[in-house]
Design a protein around this motif. Structure first.
Motif, PDB file in Angstrom:
ATOM      1  N   PRO A 184       0.788  -1.237   0.000  1.00 49.58           N
ATOM      2  CA  PRO A 184       0.000   0.000   0.000  1.00 49.58           C
ATOM      3  C   PRO A 184       0.818   1.285   0.000  1.00 49.58           C
ATOM      4  CG  PRO A 184      -0.866  -1.583   1.574  1.00 49.58           C
ATOM      5  CD  PRO A 184       0.436  -2.136   1.097  1.00 49.58           C
ATOM      6  N   GLU A 185       1.992   1.269   0.660  1.00 52.61           N
ATOM      7  CA  GLU A 185       2.773   2.502   0.735  1.00 52.61           C
ATOM      8  C   GLU A 185       3.420   2.855  -0.602  1.00 52.61           C
ATOM      9  OE1 GLU A 185       5.644  -0.811   1.794  1.00 52.61           O
ATOM     10  OE2 GLU A 185       3.523  -0.334   2.075  1.00 52.61           O
ATOM     11  N   LEU A 186       3.325   1.933  -1.581  1.00 47.55           N
ATOM     12  CA  LEU A 186       3.926   2.169  -2.895  1.00 47.55           C
ATOM     13  C   LEU A 186       2.822   2.598  -3.868  1.00 47.55           C
ATOM     14  CD1 LEU A 186       6.681   1.916  -4.376  1.00 47.55           C
ATOM     15  CD2 LEU A 186       5.940  -0.336  -5.114  1.00 47.55           C
ATOM     16  N   SER A 187       2.766   3.869  -4.189  1.00 43.34           N
ATOM     17  CA  SER A 187       1.754   4.365  -5.117  1.00 43.34           C
ATOM     18  C   SER A 187       2.073   3.936  -6.541  1.00 43.34           C
ATOM     19  CB  SER A 187       1.686   5.895  -5.043  1.00 43.34           C
ATOM     20  OG  SER A 187       2.896   6.458  -5.548  1.00 43.34           O
ATOM     21  N   LYS A 207      16.364  -5.912  -9.035  1.00 40.11           N
ATOM     22  CA  LYS A 207      16.339  -6.705  -7.799  1.00 40.11           C
ATOM     23  C   LYS A 207      16.332  -5.746  -6.611  1.00 40.11           C
ATOM     24  CE  LYS A 207      19.285  -9.839  -5.110  1.00 40.11           C
ATOM     25  NZ  LYS A 207      20.574 -10.583  -5.104  1.00 40.11           N
ATOM     26  N   PHE A 208      15.392  -5.990  -5.689  1.00 38.21           N
ATOM     27  CA  PHE A 208      15.332  -5.143  -4.497  1.00 38.21           C
ATOM     28  C   PHE A 208      14.586  -5.887  -3.384  1.00 38.21           C
ATOM     29  CE2 PHE A 208      11.722  -4.225  -7.206  1.00 38.21           C
ATOM     30  CZ  PHE A 208      10.633  -4.187  -6.340  1.00 38.21           C
ATOM     31  N   GLU A 209      14.734  -5.380  -2.177  1.00 35.82           N
ATOM     32  CA  GLU A 209      14.033  -5.949  -1.024  1.00 35.82           C
ATOM     33  C   GLU A 209      12.937  -4.996  -0.574  1.00 35.82           C
ATOM     34  OE1 GLU A 209      16.566  -7.068   2.206  1.00 35.82           O
ATOM     35  OE2 GLU A 209      17.766  -8.462   1.008  1.00 35.82           O
ATOM     36  N   THR A 210      11.813  -5.578  -0.155  1.00 38.69           N
ATOM     37  CA  THR A 210      10.702  -4.773   0.317  1.00 38.69           C
ATOM     38  C   THR A 210       9.869  -5.622   1.275  1.00 38.69           C
ATOM     39  OG1 THR A 210       8.839  -3.396  -0.360  1.00 38.69           O
ATOM     40  CG2 THR A 210       9.219  -5.405  -1.634  1.00 38.69           C
ATOM     41  N   VAL A 211       8.679  -5.122   1.601  1.00 38.50           N
ATOM     42  CA  VAL A 211       7.773  -5.850   2.500  1.00 38.50           C
ATOM     43  C   VAL A 211       6.422  -5.994   1.818  1.00 38.50           C
ATOM     44  CG1 VAL A 211       6.583  -5.806   4.728  1.00 38.50           C
ATOM     45  CG2 VAL A 211       8.936  -4.992   4.566  1.00 38.50           C
ATOM     46  N   HIS A 212       5.869  -7.215   1.821  1.00 40.30           N
ATOM     47  CA  HIS A 212       4.552  -7.459   1.240  1.00 40.30           C
ATOM     48  C   HIS A 212       3.511  -7.604   2.339  1.00 40.30           C
ATOM     49  CE1 HIS A 212       5.589  -8.946  -3.094  1.00 40.30           C
ATOM     50  NE2 HIS A 212       5.858  -7.673  -2.878  1.00 40.30           N
ATOM     51  N   GLY A 213       2.302  -7.116   2.037  1.00 40.27           N
ATOM     52  CA  GLY A 213       1.202  -7.239   2.993  1.00 40.27           C
ATOM     53  C   GLY A 213       0.246  -8.340   2.580  1.00 40.27           C
ATOM     54  N   ARG A 214      -0.125  -9.193   3.524  1.00 42.70           N
ATOM     55  CA  ARG A 214      -1.084 -10.272   3.260  1.00 42.70           C
ATOM     56  C   ARG A 214      -2.515  -9.763   3.426  1.00 42.70           C
ATOM     57  NH1 ARG A 214       2.804 -13.104   6.540  1.00 42.70           N
ATOM     58  NH2 ARG A 214       3.961 -14.666   5.342  1.00 42.70           N
ATOM     59  N   VAL A 224      12.617  -9.183  -4.340  1.00 41.05           N
ATOM     60  CA  VAL A 224      11.911  -9.158  -5.616  1.00 41.05           C
ATOM     61  C   VAL A 224      12.906  -9.201  -6.778  1.00 41.05           C
ATOM     62  CG1 VAL A 224      10.302  -7.873  -7.067  1.00 41.05           C
ATOM     63  CG2 VAL A 224      10.063  -7.816  -4.578  1.00 41.05           C
ATOM     64  N   HIS A 225      12.667 -10.137  -7.707  1.00 43.34           N
ATOM     65  CA  HIS A 225      13.433 -10.205  -8.959  1.00 43.34           C
ATOM     66  C   HIS A 225      12.442  -9.889 -10.075  1.00 43.34           C
ATOM     67  CE1 HIS A 225      17.060 -12.274  -7.253  1.00 43.34           C
ATOM     68  NE2 HIS A 225      16.162 -12.509  -6.302  1.00 43.34           N
ATOM     69  N   LEU A 226      12.587  -8.728 -10.699  1.00 40.23           N
ATOM     70  CA  LEU A 226      11.591  -8.230 -11.658  1.00 40.23           C
ATOM     71  C   LEU A 226      12.221  -8.047 -13.029  1.00 40.23           C
ATOM     72  CD1 LEU A 226       8.633  -7.148 -11.776  1.00 40.23           C
ATOM     73  CD2 LEU A 226       9.579  -4.878 -11.374  1.00 40.23           C
ATOM     74  N   GLN A 227      11.504  -8.542 -14.066  1.00 38.22           N
ATOM     75  CA  GLN A 227      11.989  -8.298 -15.420  1.00 38.22           C
ATOM     76  C   GLN A 227      10.813  -8.203 -16.387  1.00 38.22           C
ATOM     77  OE1 GLN A 227      14.279 -12.162 -15.371  1.00 38.22           O
ATOM     78  NE2 GLN A 227      13.597 -12.198 -17.514  1.00 38.22           N
TER      79      GLN A 227
END
Length: 503
Positions: A184-187, A207-214, A224-227
């Motif tokens: 949610p904090e990521l617009s 590639k980066f680290e973050t927090v996911h909400g359930r 996260v590995h994003l491509q």
């Protein structure tokens, strides 16, 4: 077959422009016509299949069922796809099998019934299906979370089972969501800024680290590995998510361990510093302990040389006794030093023997009498003549000598030192009781530390290693040394020896 021979020009004209293979059979399932695509597909030359049974092009394991299917088809007539729901295979002239798709078309010509089979080699299609099936299985069975979302709208297109399980949303719910819903904090604007380098082609992978909400409101750390990937004419992002909860917990645990080890190291350095200070103090103390008796010995020897007259014998005896006492004291110090060295190196060979307790007690008290101050007295223990002990004789003598000497040294003139012996709970108890200066309560916890001497004992000769040596030797042999003390009232040191020695 004659009919097809008569009309071969028409058949060839119609069939040769078709890329699919064409096989025509009569009601007896005999091949009456083929096109060049079919011949190339099955590896035969022109007219080589004419007159052969249709089973020639079908693997033998399917012959029985195939004949029945074709007969039923001819009986019912009508166009249909052959082998619906089943895999069909053809076999080449060189016995190589390949998957096919066949459409059957019945027709009549000059009153005779025929079936035209339109055959397609689907080898490449099957390979792609197998490959897609393989990747689909990997996608759904992966233990990592995988999210696929549209590059323009950011709406999820597909989410694997592990991601659904971990995040708590169903597929139906996720298809209406974007990554912003699980963070949610990521617009949407901030998210676009994050992935812009991928959209611009500046980088291939992010590639980066973050927090996911359930869905249940809880959260968990992820990597996260994003491509960016192509999906037909559209573009989509593929995000592989690693739940790094365990890694974070391990890192915290490791950091805690490092902090604990740092604290332990700090404490160890403090102890080492204290030990070095004690050693420095000890060396100064030892220097003094040797110098004082040696000076006394030298003085007594010098004076002995002056007392040459017979009537001066009493004065000579006084100095001889002084020399004996000082030599005995030096011998005791050297014995303690040797014990320390042996304890530290582990080079101790104990000799367990059975001997009368009175033997050791007599020797210790006899030697101690030479050290008594004016008016001091040692009370000999009662009823020990019949007590035998299984122990290391030299060690027991060393321990008792040390305790009795301390009692004499730290007790005033005209005082009594009690040596008591008792047997309790299958243990032999040897108690040395004095009415001396005692040990200050706040310093009692250090009394068995090597080189330690209480503040009220610093002006009295001593090295601070005797009690440490005594305790270590006793514990090595399964015995123990305990004490109780009160400042200015005296001390009680108790040696506990099991009556049955355990080697």
């Amino acid at each position: 077959m004659r009919i097809f021979q008569k009309n071969s020009n028409i058949f060839n004209l119609l069939s040769e422009g078709i890329s699919e293979g064409i096989i025509v059979v009569n009601t007896e399932q005999v091949i009456v016509a083929t096109n060049s695509s079919a011949l190339e597909m099955f590896g035969y030359e022109k007219d080589e299949l004419i007159g052969k049974p249709l089973d020639t092009l079908i693997p033998s394991r399917y012959h029985h069922n195939h004949d029945t299917h074709v007969e039923n088809f001819i009986a019912k007539s009508g166009k249909r796809q052959m082998g619906h729901g089943r895999d069909l295979f053809g076999i080449c002239k060189d016995s190589k099998e390949f998957p096919v798709e066949a459409g059957l078309n019945p027709f009549e010509l000059d009153g005779a019934t025929y079936v035209m089979a339109l055959i397609i080699d689907i080898t490449e299609r099957k390979k792609k299906e197998k490959e897609l099936s393989h990747w689909a299985r990997i996608f759904n069975e992966s233990l990592n979370e995988i999210f696929v979302f549209d590059a323009d709208t950011f709406k999820f297109i597909n989410v694997n089972k592990e991601a659904q399980r971990n995040i708590g949303y169903t597929m139906e719910e996720l298809l209406k969501m974007t990554p912003a819903h699980i963070k949610p904090e990521l617009s949407k604007l901030k998210f676009r800024e994050l992935i812009q380098p991928l959209l611009n082609g500046d980088i291939e992978k992010l590639k980066f680290e973050t927090v996911h909400g359930r869905k249940d409101g809880s959260s968990y750390p992820v990597e996260v590995h994003l491509q960016l990937s192509a999906m037909g004419e559209n573009r989509a992002f593929v995000a592989i998510i690693l739940d790094i909860t365990e890694r974070k917990n391990y890192t915290k645990k490791l950091e805690k361990t490092v902090d604990e080890r740092t604290q332990q190291l700090t404490e160890a350095l403090a102890v080492e510093k204290e030990l070095n200070e004690l050693k420095t103090r000890f060396l100064s103390l030892v220097s003094h302990e040797f110098k004082t008796p040696l000076s006394s010995i030298l003085t007594s020897i010098t004076l002995l040389g002056k007392y040459t007259q017979t009537e001066q014998q009493e004065k000579r005896d006084k100095h001889v006794n002084t020399i004996k006492k000082k030599v005995k004291y030096l011998d005791t110090i050297l014995t303690d030093f040797l014990s320390v060295e042996r304890l530290d190196s582990g080079k101790i060979n104990y000799s367990i023997e059975t001997f009368p307790l009175s033997k050791i007690v007599n020797e210790v008290i006899y030697d101690a009498n030479m050290l008594l101050k004016a008016g001091q007295k040692i009370n000999y223990p009662e009823n020990i003549d019949d007590i035998t002990i299984e122990f290391d004789e030299k060690t027991l003598e060393l321990v008792l000598s040390n305790l009795v000497r301390n009692a004499i040294k730290y007790s005033p003139e005209d005082s009594i030192i009690d040596v008591q012996v008792a047997i309790e709970d299958n243990k032999l108890l040897l108690k040395i009781i004095d009415k001396g200066i005692g040990i200050p309560e706040e310093e009692q916890k250090h009394i068995f530390n090597r080189y330690f001497r209480a503040e009220n004992a610093l002006l009295t000769q001593g090295t601070g290693i005797g009690l440490n040596i005594a305790k270590q030797h006793l514990e090595n042999l399964g015995a123990s040394l305990e004490f109780s003390s009160e400042e200015n009232k005296g001390s009680i040191f108790t040696v506990n020896i099991p009556l049955t020695h355990k080697s």
